[in-house]
Design a protein around this motif. Structure first.
Motif, mmCIF file in Angstrom:
data_model
loop_
_atom_site.group_PDB
_atom_site.id
_atom_site.type_symbol
_atom_site.label_atom_id
_atom_site.label_comp_id
_atom_site.label_asym_id
_atom_site.label_seq_id
_atom_site.Cartn_x
_atom_site.Cartn_y
_atom_site.Cartn_z
ATOM 1 N N ASP A 106 11.298 -1.322 -1.288
ATOM 2 C CA ASP A 106 10.908 -1.429 -2.358
ATOM 3 C C ASP A 106 11.441 -2.805 -2.662
ATOM 4 O O ASP A 106 10.507 -3.642 -3.532
ATOM 5 N N ALA A 107 12.383 -3.531 -2.451
ATOM 6 C CA ALA A 107 13.122 -4.892 -2.360
ATOM 7 C C ALA A 107 11.681 -6.055 -2.357
ATOM 8 O O ALA A 107 11.104 -6.492 -2.744
ATOM 9 N N VAL A 108 11.676 -6.130 -0.727
ATOM 10 C CA VAL A 108 10.692 -6.287 -0.725
ATOM 11 C C VAL A 108 9.265 -6.406 -1.033
ATOM 12 O O VAL A 108 8.485 -7.521 -1.720
ATOM 13 N N HIS A 123 1.103 -5.669 -3.748
ATOM 14 C CA HIS A 123 1.296 -5.040 -2.267
ATOM 15 C C HIS A 123 1.971 -3.329 -2.463
ATOM 16 O O HIS A 123 2.214 -3.517 -3.407
ATOM 17 N N GLU A 124 1.981 -2.352 -1.809
ATOM 18 C CA GLU A 124 2.580 -1.465 -1.325
ATOM 19 C C GLU A 124 3.469 -0.846 -0.019
ATOM 20 O O GLU A 124 3.258 -1.501 0.437
ATOM 21 N N VAL A 125 4.512 0.060 -0.655
ATOM 22 C CA VAL A 125 5.109 1.038 0.187
ATOM 23 C C VAL A 125 4.431 1.798 1.136
ATOM 24 O O VAL A 125 4.417 2.523 0.107
ATOM 25 N N LYS A 126 4.750 1.943 2.145
ATOM 26 C CA LYS A 126 3.833 3.661 2.680
ATOM 27 C C LYS A 126 5.230 3.822 3.744
ATOM 28 O O LYS A 126 5.401 3.002 5.061
ATOM 29 N N GLU A 127 4.758 4.996 3.883
ATOM 30 C CA GLU A 127 5.799 5.943 5.011
ATOM 31 C C GLU A 127 5.165 6.275 5.693
ATOM 32 O O GLU A 127 3.825 6.663 5.958
ATOM 33 N N VAL A 168 7.007 1.280 5.387
ATOM 34 C CA VAL A 168 5.845 -0.120 6.085
ATOM 35 C C VAL A 168 5.166 -0.643 4.572
ATOM 36 O O VAL A 168 4.509 -0.405 3.881
ATOM 37 N N VAL A 169 5.769 -1.707 4.335
ATOM 38 C CA VAL A 169 5.724 -2.770 2.905
ATOM 39 C C VAL A 169 4.225 -3.693 3.797
ATOM 40 O O VAL A 169 4.366 -4.876 4.805
ATOM 41 N N ARG A 170 3.006 -2.999 3.042
ATOM 42 C CA ARG A 170 2.191 -4.126 3.121
ATOM 43 C C ARG A 170 0.825 -4.170 1.784
ATOM 44 O O ARG A 170 1.603 -3.681 1.242
ATOM 45 N N THR A 171 -0.204 -5.537 2.235
ATOM 46 C CA THR A 171 -0.601 -5.842 1.510
ATOM 47 C C THR A 171 -1.724 -4.815 1.239
ATOM 48 O O THR A 171 -2.048 -3.878 1.785
ATOM 49 N N ARG A 172 -2.016 -4.308 -0.637
ATOM 50 C CA ARG A 172 -2.418 -3.619 -0.648
ATOM 51 C C ARG A 172 -4.250 -3.795 -1.492
ATOM 52 O O ARG A 172 -5.563 -3.336 -1.143
ATOM 53 N N THR A 173 -4.537 -5.308 -2.313
ATOM 54 C CA THR A 173 -5.381 -6.132 -3.076
ATOM 55 C C THR A 173 -6.380 -6.827 -1.904
ATOM 56 O O THR A 173 -5.050 -7.963 -0.907
ATOM 57 N N ASP A 174 -7.278 -7.539 -2.345
ATOM 58 C CA ASP A 174 -7.778 -8.735 -1.928
ATOM 59 C C ASP A 174 -7.361 -10.132 -1.778
ATOM 60 O O ASP A 174 -6.417 -10.900 -1.234
#
Length: 90
Positions: free
Chosen positions: A29-31, A49-53, A63-69
């Protein structure tokens, strides 16, 4: 001295414990917050960005990953997500 013998069941139990999962979730969540704050433009807050389990063979993780363009473009040009990884150190 004896040799080290890994205990896979013990590792999985430790990594799956609520205390360890809370630490992992807090760092993810901090990232995400640091990466999202780098996207703000003109006073607006974007959540790109989103956090995915994720479920591994031994333990769960995040995992923190990009969600939008916009977030993907920002990562490609300014490395916003890569630079935000320092936020996990505390």
């Amino acid at each position: 001295m004896g040799r080290f013998k890994p205990n896979r069941a013990g590792y999985a139990a430790l990594m799956g414990s609520p205390q360890v999962q809370a630490v992992i979730e807090g760092k993810a969540d901090a990232v995400k917050a640091a990466a999202d704050s780098a996207l703000s433009d003109g006073g607006y807050r974007y959540e790109g960005h989103e956090v995915k389990e994720v479920e591994g063979k031994l333990a769960r993780g995040r995992v923190v990953r990009t969600r939008t363009d916009q977030a993907r473009y920002s990562e490609a040009k300014r490395k916003t997500l890569s630079k935000a990884l320092g936020a996990a150190r505390g």
